[in-house]
Design an enzyme around this catalytic site. Structure first.
Site, PDB file in Angstrom:
ATOM      1  N   ASP A 159      31.391  48.934  50.345  1.00 60.35           N
ATOM      2  CA  ASP A 159      30.496  49.649  49.692  1.00 60.35           C
ATOM      3  C   ASP A 159      29.871  50.763  50.606  1.00 60.35           C
ATOM      4  O   ASP A 159      29.657  51.879  50.666  1.00 60.35           O
ATOM      5  CB  ASP A 159      29.450  48.829  48.922  1.00 60.35           C
ATOM      6  CG  ASP A 159      30.096  47.749  48.250  1.00 60.35           C
ATOM      7  OD1 ASP A 159      30.751  48.204  47.165  1.00 60.35           O
ATOM      8  OD2 ASP A 159      29.998  46.514  48.551  1.00 60.35           O
ATOM      9  N   HIS A 198      27.382  42.916  45.751  1.00 65.30           N
ATOM     10  CA  HIS A 198      28.790  43.664  45.759  1.00 65.30           C
ATOM     11  C   HIS A 198      29.181  43.658  44.173  1.00 65.30           C
ATOM     12  O   HIS A 198      29.824  42.936  44.008  1.00 65.30           O
ATOM     13  CB  HIS A 198      29.593  42.930  46.490  1.00 65.30           C
ATOM     14  CG  HIS A 198      31.052  43.880  46.328  1.00 65.30           C
ATOM     15  ND1 HIS A 198      31.442  44.890  46.792  1.00 65.30           N
ATOM     16  CD2 HIS A 198      32.343  43.217  45.939  1.00 65.30           C
ATOM     17  CE1 HIS A 198      32.637  45.352  46.486  1.00 65.30           C
ATOM     18  NE2 HIS A 198      33.166  44.046  46.119  1.00 65.30           N
TER      19      HIS A 198
HETATM   20  P1  NAD Z   1      45.588  38.865  45.703  1.00 67.15           P
HETATM   21  O1  NAD Z   1      45.693  38.083  44.398  1.00 67.15           O
HETATM   22  O2  NAD Z   1      46.657  39.830  45.949  1.00 67.15           O
HETATM   23  O3  NAD Z   1      45.349  37.840  46.833  1.00 67.15           O
HETATM   24  C1  NAD Z   1      44.684  36.484  46.871  1.00 67.15           C
HETATM   25  C2  NAD Z   1      45.313  35.579  47.177  1.00 67.15           C
HETATM   26  O4  NAD Z   1      44.394  34.305  47.619  1.00 67.15           O
HETATM   27  C3  NAD Z   1      46.607  34.980  46.725  1.00 67.15           C
HETATM   28  O5  NAD Z   1      47.694  34.934  47.495  1.00 67.15           O
HETATM   29  C4  NAD Z   1      46.432  33.640  46.277  1.00 67.15           C
HETATM   30  O6  NAD Z   1      47.298  32.756  46.102  1.00 67.15           O
HETATM   31  C5  NAD Z   1      45.377  33.066  47.237  1.00 67.15           C
HETATM   32  N1  NAD Z   1      44.406  32.020  46.831  1.00 67.15           N
HETATM   33  C6  NAD Z   1      44.049  31.746  45.569  1.00 67.15           C
HETATM   34  N2  NAD Z   1      43.210  30.719  45.665  1.00 67.15           N
HETATM   35  C7  NAD Z   1      43.284  30.247  46.989  1.00 67.15           C
HETATM   36  C8  NAD Z   1      42.683  29.029  47.773  1.00 67.15           C
HETATM   37  N3  NAD Z   1      41.890  28.149  46.850  1.00 67.15           N
HETATM   38  N4  NAD Z   1      42.805  28.885  48.896  1.00 67.15           N
HETATM   39  C9  NAD Z   1      43.738  29.814  49.508  1.00 67.15           C
HETATM   40  N5  NAD Z   1      44.268  31.003  49.187  1.00 67.15           N
HETATM   41  C10 NAD Z   1      43.863  31.083  47.691  1.00 67.15           C
HETATM   42  O7  NAD Z   1      43.942  39.211  45.739  1.00 67.15           O
HETATM   43  P2  NAD Z   1      43.483  40.346  46.902  1.00 67.15           P
HETATM   44  O8  NAD Z   1      43.675  41.643  46.310  1.00 67.15           O
HETATM   45  O9  NAD Z   1      43.958  39.966  48.156  1.00 67.15           O
HETATM   46  O10 NAD Z   1      41.974  40.132  46.818  1.00 67.15           O
HETATM   47  C11 NAD Z   1      41.356  39.032  47.166  1.00 67.15           C
HETATM   48  C12 NAD Z   1      39.755  38.776  46.742  1.00 67.15           C
HETATM   49  O11 NAD Z   1      39.366  39.702  47.261  1.00 67.15           O
HETATM   50  C13 NAD Z   1      39.511  39.079  45.324  1.00 67.15           C
HETATM   51  O12 NAD Z   1      38.878  38.089  44.841  1.00 67.15           O
HETATM   52  C14 NAD Z   1      38.999  40.431  45.101  1.00 67.15           C
HETATM   53  O13 NAD Z   1      38.349  40.689  44.037  1.00 67.15           O
HETATM   54  C15 NAD Z   1      38.366  40.554  46.419  1.00 67.15           C
HETATM   55  N6  NAD Z   1      38.021  41.755  47.006  1.00 67.15           N
HETATM   56  C16 NAD Z   1      36.688  41.957  47.348  1.00 67.15           C
HETATM   57  C17 NAD Z   1      36.234  43.304  48.112  1.00 67.15           C
HETATM   58  C18 NAD Z   1      35.223  43.149  48.738  1.00 67.15           C
HETATM   59  O14 NAD Z   1      34.652  44.479  48.872  1.00 67.15           O
HETATM   60  N7  NAD Z   1      34.238  42.217  48.834  1.00 67.15           N
HETATM   61  C19 NAD Z   1      37.081  44.135  47.912  1.00 67.15           C
HETATM   62  C20 NAD Z   1      38.365  43.931  47.484  1.00 67.15           C
HETATM   63  C21 NAD Z   1      38.747  42.778  47.050  1.00 67.15           C
HETATM   64  C1  LMR Z   2      36.251  46.374  45.166  1.00 67.87           C
HETATM   65  O1  LMR Z   2      35.081  46.902  45.463  1.00 67.87           O
HETATM   66  O2  LMR Z   2      37.118  47.346  45.478  1.00 67.87           O
HETATM   67  C2  LMR Z   2      36.566  45.100  45.076  1.00 67.87           C
HETATM   68  O3  LMR Z   2      35.462  44.121  44.910  1.00 67.87           O
HETATM   69  C3  LMR Z   2      37.511  44.648  44.090  1.00 67.87           C
HETATM   70  C4  LMR Z   2      36.773  45.000  42.661  1.00 67.87           C
HETATM   71  O4  LMR Z   2      37.145  44.102  41.798  1.00 67.87           O
HETATM   72  O5  LMR Z   2      36.137  45.819  42.493  1.00 67.87           O
END
Ligand code: NAD
Ligand code: LMR
Length: 329
Positions: free
Chosen positions: A160, A188
């Site tokens: 962000d 967030h």
């Molecule tokens: P994704 O679905 O591509 O990958 C997530 C992975 O986590 C999968 O491979 C899944 O098998 C694994 N997983 C699920 N449960 C698990 C566990 N208990 N232990 C270990 N691994 C596990 O998702 P992504 O696009 O890589 O996103 C991951 C997370 O990050 C999501 O929650 C998404 O919303 C979050 N995210 C946060 C931000 C931020 O700015 N904070 C930004 C983008 C995404």
């Molecule tokens: C983001 O900010 O891009 C991530 O937290 C993914 C979402 O769910 O918005």
């Protein structure tokens, strides 16, 4: 070069973010060009095969700094001796969901991982949570790891922060490197408050440079706060490369320090600063040094900012109450 590799655990390592993150960590983008790294990768059992493919690709890069890769579906194994744990693995939201809708689905992951960190990680461990809802997941992990000081946990609001810098640079015609002292307050989520009142553009107060409160309220804040949803709408899946990049930025600056004359946004356990109640993980302006952070003190909060901070903090206290009633903390 120090010979002892730093052990970096990454959860969800076979996911979208993992696919960007691991290669950058292994190339030295996080710990610098002189520090070898051992990756310790956690996945759920059905994803271990895909993870094997990712490890083959890591091997094929022949990264000079990569001193080994361990994979496991057992958090105690993956976190064993970890100096840094990047908790990415969680289900992402899809179109139409808010990040808070993931509380129950993802919260349980972080109780188990908090306990495993408590049992297995190195005594100097730092824990960065990217998986959503990141602030409250960090709170859950922290509360389930009573032997790890709470200052060792943070949740990612650096994405962000970076988004806000980019928007402000575009509005003012400045370079991103000219923008300093921007703050993301709170969660967030769509209630987050990107604050330009203390920010600087080329050394001048950003709010004065912009001189357009309507743009701040109707354009800048919603664009930053809803950027994740806009990316899901456009890409069909949630941000990945930018999320990995921000995860690196946040961990790198935590361990190696923020720049003089600037600050960062990190979601950390509130100590009551700025009347944000203790007991939640909320984003603040922080400076960092050698794996520690300090919340920037003494900023004057105007009435507009106060209202925005109070709203996002209210959402965090509601999330805390919800996970407490689910028995997760
Ligand atoms: P994704 O679905 O591509 O990958 C997530 C992975 O986590 C999968 O491979 C899944 O098998 C694994 N997983 C699920 N449960 C698990 C566990 N208990 N232990 C270990 N691994 C596990 O998702 P992504 O696009 O890589 O996103 C991951 C997370 O990050 C999501 O929650 C998404 O919303 C979050 N995210 C946060 C931000 C931020 O700015 N904070 C930004 C983008 C995404
Ligand atoms: C983001 O900010 O891009 C991530 O937290 C993914 C979402 O769910 O918005």
């Amino acid at each position: 070069m120090s010979n002892t590799p730093v052990k970096v655990a990454v959860t969800g390592a076979a996911g979208q973010i993992g696919y960007s993150l691991l290669f950058r960590i292994a190339s030295g983008a996080l710990l610098g060009p002189d520090t070898p790294v051992q990756l310790r990768l956690l996945e759920i059992t059905p994803a271990l095969k895909a993870l094997e493919g990712v490890v083959m690709e890591l091997d094929d890069c022949a990264f000079p700094l990569l001193a080994g890769v361990e994979t496991s579906d057992d958090a105690n194994v993956a976190f064993d001796g970890a100096n840094l744990a990047l908790l990415v693995g969680a289900r992402p939201r899809s179109k139409g969901m808010e990040r808070g809708d993931l509380l129950e689905a993802n919260g349980a992951i972080f109780t188990a991982q908090g306990k495993a960190l408590n049992a297995s990680a190195a005594s100097d461990v730092r824990v960065g949570v990217t998986g959503n809802p990141a602030n409250t997941n960090a709170l859950i992990a922290m509360r389930n790891a009573p032997d790890i000081p709470q200052e060792r946990f943070s949740a990612l609001t650096r994405l962000d922060h970076n988004r806000a810098i980019s928007q402000l640079a575009a509005k003012t015609g400045a370079a991103v490197t000219d923008i300093k002292k921007l703050t993301i307050w709170g969660n967030h989520s769509a209630t987050q408050y990107p604050d330009i009142f203390h920010a600087e553009v080329g050394g001048r107060n950003a709010a004065e440079v912009v001189d357009d409160q309507a743009w701040v309220e109707n354009d800048f804040i919603p664009t930053v706060a809803k950027r994740g949803a806009a990316i899901i709408e456009a890409r069909g899946s949630s941000s990945a490369a930018s999320a990995a990049s921000a995860t690196i930025d946040a961990a790198r600056d935590w361990l190696r320090g923020s720049a003089d004359g600037d600050w960062l946004s990190m979601a950390v356990a509130s100590d009551g600063s700025y009347d944000v109640p203790e007991g939640i993980v909320s984003s603040f302006p922080v400076t960092t040094k050698d794996g520690s952070y300090e919340i920037v003190q003494g900023l004057e909060i105007n009435e507009f900012s106060r209202g925005r901070i109070d709203a996002t903090v209210q959402e965090l206290t509601d999330e805390r109450d919800a996970v407490a009633s689910l028995g997760l903390i």
